[in-house]
Write an enzyme that holds these catalytic residues in place. Sequence first.
Site, PDB file in Angstrom:
ATOM      1  N   ILE A  12       0.826  -1.124  -0.059  1.00 54.83           N
ATOM      2  CA  ILE A  12      -0.034   0.058  -0.002  1.00 54.83           C
ATOM      3  C   ILE A  12       1.082   1.112   0.113  1.00 54.83           C
ATOM      4  CG2 ILE A  12      -0.177   0.121   2.636  1.00 54.83           C
ATOM      5  CD1 ILE A  12      -2.964   0.653  -0.165  1.00 54.83           C
ATOM      6  N   ALA A  13       1.956   1.258   0.560  1.00 54.69           N
ATOM      7  CA  ALA A  13       2.919   2.321   0.462  1.00 54.69           C
ATOM      8  C   ALA A  13       3.290   2.497  -0.734  1.00 54.69           C
ATOM      9  CB  ALA A  13       4.253   2.134   1.576  1.00 54.69           C
ATOM     10  N   SER A  33      11.810   2.675   7.368  1.00 54.46           N
ATOM     11  CA  SER A  33      11.782   1.274   7.588  1.00 54.46           C
ATOM     12  C   SER A  33      12.671   0.857   8.756  1.00 54.46           C
ATOM     13  CB  SER A  33      12.065   0.548   6.400  1.00 54.46           C
ATOM     14  OG  SER A  33      11.999  -0.963   6.444  1.00 54.46           O
ATOM     15  N   ARG A  34      12.293  -0.237   9.195  1.00 56.81           N
ATOM     16  CA  ARG A  34      13.202  -0.814  10.411  1.00 56.81           C
ATOM     17  C   ARG A  34      14.410  -1.811   9.701  1.00 56.81           C
ATOM     18  NH1 ARG A  34       8.170  -2.609  13.483  1.00 56.81           N
ATOM     19  NH2 ARG A  34       7.984  -1.083  15.342  1.00 56.81           N
ATOM     20  N   TYR A  57      11.689   4.422  12.478  1.00 55.73           N
ATOM     21  CA  TYR A  57      10.415   5.166  12.178  1.00 55.73           C
ATOM     22  C   TYR A  57      10.536   6.250  13.043  1.00 55.73           C
ATOM     23  CZ  TYR A  57       8.180   1.031  10.248  1.00 55.73           C
ATOM     24  OH  TYR A  57       8.029  -0.256   9.447  1.00 55.73           O
ATOM     25  N   HIS A  78      -0.809   0.632  13.801  1.00 61.90           N
ATOM     26  CA  HIS A  78      -1.331   2.108  13.614  1.00 61.90           C
ATOM     27  C   HIS A  78      -1.383   3.002  14.826  1.00 61.90           C
ATOM     28  CE1 HIS A  78      -3.748   1.040   9.525  1.00 61.90           C
ATOM     29  NE2 HIS A  78      -2.280   0.883   9.583  1.00 61.90           N
ATOM     30  N   LYS A  96      -6.334   2.759   6.373  1.00 61.49           N
ATOM     31  CA  LYS A  96      -7.700   2.000   6.979  1.00 61.49           C
ATOM     32  C   LYS A  96      -7.188   0.945   7.340  1.00 61.49           C
ATOM     33  CE  LYS A  96      -8.195  -0.648   3.385  1.00 61.49           C
ATOM     34  NZ  LYS A  96      -8.250  -1.958   3.524  1.00 61.49           N
ATOM     35  N   ASP A 177      -9.986  -5.435   6.358  1.00 67.59           N
ATOM     36  CA  ASP A 177      -9.349  -5.346   5.202  1.00 67.59           C
ATOM     37  C   ASP A 177     -10.175  -4.665   4.169  1.00 67.59           C
ATOM     38  OD1 ASP A 177      -6.386  -5.214   4.211  1.00 67.59           O
ATOM     39  OD2 ASP A 177      -6.604  -6.529   5.870  1.00 67.59           O
TER      40      ASP A 177
END
Length: 329
Positions: A12-13, A33-34, A57, A78, A96, A177
């Site tokens: 989604i990113a 990102s980790r 982050y 989130h 979402k 989802d």
Amino acid sequence: MTAWGILATGKIARKFATALHETPGARLTAVGSRTPGKARHFADTFGTGDCTAHSSYEALVRDPSVDVIYVASPHSLHLPHAKLAFEAGKHVLCEKPLTLNVADAVEMVRLAAEHDRFLMEGMWTLCHPLVIELKRRLDSGAYGVPRQVHADLGWRVDAPPTDRMLNPALGGGALLDMGIYPLTFAQLVLGRPEQLTAVADLAPTGVDLDVSIAGRHVGGGTSALSASMTAWTSRTATIATTTGWFDVAADFHHPSRVVWRPHVGEPVPVVAADPVIGDGYGNEAAEVMRCIDSGLRESPLVPHAFTLDVMAQMDALRRQIKVVYPSEH
């Protein structure tokens, strides 16, 4: 120019980052990102040469060049990730569903207010030009009174039990989802539901694979809604009114076509006033930027109260179908 930071680098990113390139006034400034290699690859792929890759982050939200953070991590993360952003003074667009449950969603809204920051759930449907025009026409009264909504969203998810979509620890399942879209659409058209009744089939991991929902809404309208992770469904919607019906083509949550079909007369296509940007993700980003530029702390298209209503509905539906996430025990 609004500088965006993207938190997490999943599917989604990547879609959102692509849309930002098509969105006037938007610039992808940083990604976090980790895994440093993932951040660097994302920045090189979706940035424009000056996109900073952060290996945490925390570093992303502290980046002084970033105005707003798009939270694209799994559902269960989130709230803590939005909290990081607010505490660093950043506005937030959160993918979402806003959180796993309404209690966490209320807390996120509270944190946004405490830090005087903008917050919007990434519900692109409510920012889509065709959906906005459809709602305008319904509200005009010229198309009769809406009485029934049918909306369906589903596709096969062929993935191992550890995948996010099947993992209860990450908020997996069809309802959060996919089902969130039919619920959102029905509330937009018919108003808040007075009653929702659900049946579901659950996976061995405990998340819902298929869910069907019957609703009765304020004013007496009814809805039939469904979501599936096991079947390729039509992904369409219809709105039946007292004088005809609207056909909303697949994928109804970001439709390519809406047609009014009067009981008497010829079909009439619904034409939006504004263009669709980046499949609709760009319209979502544009709404965030418009609100921030206007000094708003929530969007009139995706108000906090609407988001919290739908979150509460999904909580109630999960109780009916007996889906409980580990963090809720």
